[in-house]
Design a protein around this motif. Structure first.
Motif, PDB file in Angstrom:
ATOM      1  N   LEU A 148      33.994  35.163  33.347  1.00 23.47           N
ATOM      2  CA  LEU A 148      33.094  34.676  34.386  1.00 23.47           C
ATOM      3  C   LEU A 148      31.748  35.392  34.333  1.00 23.47           C
ATOM      4  CD1 LEU A 148      32.537  33.037  36.985  1.00 23.47           C
ATOM      5  CD2 LEU A 148      33.601  34.897  38.274  1.00 23.47           C
ATOM      6  N   TYR A 202      42.596  36.665  37.922  1.00 22.27           N
ATOM      7  CA  TYR A 202      41.467  35.854  37.466  1.00 22.27           C
ATOM      8  C   TYR A 202      40.746  36.541  36.313  1.00 22.27           C
ATOM      9  CZ  TYR A 202      42.184  33.567  41.981  1.00 22.27           C
ATOM     10  OH  TYR A 202      42.726  32.914  43.052  1.00 22.27           O
ATOM     11  N   VAL A 207      30.986  31.514  44.560  1.00 22.61           N
ATOM     12  CA  VAL A 207      31.273  32.665  43.698  1.00 22.61           C
ATOM     13  C   VAL A 207      30.099  33.646  43.744  1.00 22.61           C
ATOM     14  CG1 VAL A 207      31.583  33.402  41.302  1.00 22.61           C
ATOM     15  CG2 VAL A 207      32.860  31.437  42.175  1.00 22.61           C
ATOM     16  N   PHE A 255      30.137  37.738  45.029  1.00 22.08           N
ATOM     17  CA  PHE A 255      29.672  38.870  44.230  1.00 22.08           C
ATOM     18  C   PHE A 255      28.395  39.484  44.789  1.00 22.08           C
ATOM     19  CE2 PHE A 255      32.531  37.300  40.962  1.00 22.08           C
ATOM     20  CZ  PHE A 255      32.855  38.429  40.225  1.00 22.08           C
ATOM     21  N   CYS A 288      36.998  44.975  34.842  1.00 22.20           N
ATOM     22  CA  CYS A 288      37.776  43.754  34.666  1.00 22.20           C
ATOM     23  C   CYS A 288      38.130  43.615  33.195  1.00 22.20           C
ATOM     24  CB  CYS A 288      37.004  42.521  35.157  1.00 22.20           C
ATOM     25  SG  CYS A 288      35.374  42.297  34.416  1.00 22.20           S
ATOM     26  N   LEU A 309      37.764  37.627  35.270  1.00 26.91           N
ATOM     27  CA  LEU A 309      36.401  37.940  35.681  1.00 26.91           C
ATOM     28  C   LEU A 309      35.504  38.268  34.498  1.00 26.91           C
ATOM     29  CD1 LEU A 309      37.002  40.060  38.922  1.00 26.91           C
ATOM     30  CD2 LEU A 309      36.693  37.589  38.683  1.00 26.91           C
TER      31      LEU A 309
END
Length: 455
Positions: free
Chosen positions: A194, A189, A438, A442, A178, A191
């Protein structure tokens, strides 16, 4: 419960004889820099991305908890294997894969020590801005896991602002990339941001592309002392309200100064509060920058303002900050070390509020930290069982006060195990629900660092 034999055989197929289930190894990886302690059932040392993919797949197949670990400097129990299982220590995955001065980036494995990276970048005139106080021994992977930043974040930002992309393995066992190798990107998005700060609950990072910054040519160190914590906190708001952003702005309260003075002697001044300020830049602009910051530092309550003229003098001015940790340990080996954040304009209210709560609960509290971000380290120093009980009540009151002031529970230490029960205080139920969703995307079987971060 011992690990099932088929799972152990799977580990051995991945790591050979380098699977450690003996008591000594399990004890060595049972704790971090918190007071929490829980033994894993096995310890492994990945050295490449494909091993991590295979490890996660095996843990998922047999529903075995998996905890990623850097160098164990975390203070919230984030790397303590509270449900047993496997600890994956990334200390051997420690290669600097690429330094690209033209594009101002470096590609590193998660076990690279922060300080080692900085030394490798120095000949190129570059640095990676995050510099927590544990930089001589903490790992880049640990910095990313907690978004740990240090004093330079006030000017240069945290790992979230200084990381371009990641390679990682999700709880499904699937590897992915990412982010980008470019300084701009608007493709889907984010990531990368995140994963940074997710404390190993979403994925295991195996590679990071870091955004580098040119090292400034010169730096000046200032030290200002104040009559009391209130006037020092007001000075912080003034300094951060003018155009020149310092590269460090540290606050130390009266109690902390007394402890440091007792430990380090006259190099540490006694005052109601102290600010350590650093300004960096090019030599021909530095005098004007120091003048602007000095003007903002002056005001009600100022007792002294000193600008270092040599490197040796600057190091001497930093003596108070460096003496704090050993001074606190001599008084309270079981100190409670938290790092709360409020808007800079609310800093005076936070500082005064903490003093009131310390008196109300009759607990010794030392406050210092990265005031330029509104990020203060609140250290409660209980010395016996009764004080430890009062300290817990005081800590809950501190967190409540922080939230009232529009702040948050952590700036860089993370949540881990220690603060997860306070998460509903900081976040709405709908927000926590989205975070759990979320996490489920994952890590559908909940094997990655269970019992951490989310309540």
């Amino acid at each position: 419960m011992p690990l099932p034999d088929p799972f152990l055989h799977a580990l051995q197929s991945i790591f050979g004889d380098d699977v450690h289930t003996g008591m000594a190894e399990r004890l060595a990886y049972a704790y971090d820099n918190s007071r929490l302690n829980a033994q894993p059932d096995a310890v492994v040392f990945p050295t490449e991305h494909t091993q991590v993919e295979a490890l996660v797949c095996a843990c998922r197949q047999y529903r075995i908890p998996l905890v990623a670990r850097g160098r164990g400097s975390n203070t919230t129990g984030a790397t303590v294997p509270v449900e047993g299982g496997v600890v994956a220590s990334f200390e051997r995955m420690n290669r600097i894969l690429r330094i690209d001065p033209a594009n101002r980036l470096a590609v590193v494995e998660p076990g690279v020590i922060n300080g080692d990276l900085q030394r490798a970048l120095a000949p190129h005139g570059l640095f990676w801005p995050p510099d927590p106080s544990s930089s001589p021994w903490c790992s880049i992977g640990g910095n990313l896991a907690c978004n740990a930043a240090g004093p330079r974040a006030v000017k240069y930002g945290t790992p979230r602002e200084n990381t371009l992309g990641l390679r990682a393995v999700a709880g499904t066992g699937e590897g992915f990339r990412c982010g980008t190798f470019t300084s701009k990107g608007a493709t889907g998005y984010d990531l990368t941001r995140l994963l940074i700060g997710s404390e190993g609950t979403l994925a295991l990072v195996t590679e990071a592309t870091l955004k580098l910054t040119p090292r400034p040519s010169a730096i000046r160190t200032l030290r200002a002392t104040y009559r009391d914590v209130g006037t020092a906190a007001q000075a912080v708001a003034r300094i951060m309200g003018q155009p020149v952003t310092p590269c460090a702005l540290e606050f130390i309260d009266e109690t902390a100064l007394k402890l440091a003075h007792a430990h380090a002697g006259n190099d540490v001044p006694l005052a109601g509060a102290l600010l350590m300020i650093e300004v960096d830049g090019e030599p021909d602009t530095l005098d004007a920058a120091v003048h602007a910051v000095s003007a903002a530092a002056r005001g009600e309550g100022l007792e002294s303002l000193h600008v270092a003229t040599t490197t040796e003098e600057a190091q001497k001015l930093w003596a108070a900050r460096k003496a704090l940790s050993p001074a606190q340990r001599t008084i309270a080996p079981d100190k409670i070390n938290e790092d709360v954040v409020v808007p800079v304009s609310r800093l005076p209210e936070l500082v005064l509020g903490i003093r009131q709560l310390a008196a109300e609960h009759d607990v010794l509290v030392v406050t210092f930290g990265h005031a330029g971000n509104g990020n203060l380290h609140v250290n409660l120093l209980p010395r016996d069982a009764a004080e430890r009980e009062r300290a817990q009540a005081c800590l809950a009151a501190v967190f409540a006060r922080v939230i009232e002031l529009g702040g948050t529970l952590s700036g860089e230490h993370g949540i881990g195990r220690a603060k997860r029960e306070f998460m509903p205080l900081a976040l709405q139920p709908a927000t926590l629900h989205l975070m759990r969703e979320v996490k489920r995307a994952f890590d559908p079987d909940g094997i990655l660092n269970p019992g951490k971060l989310l309540p």
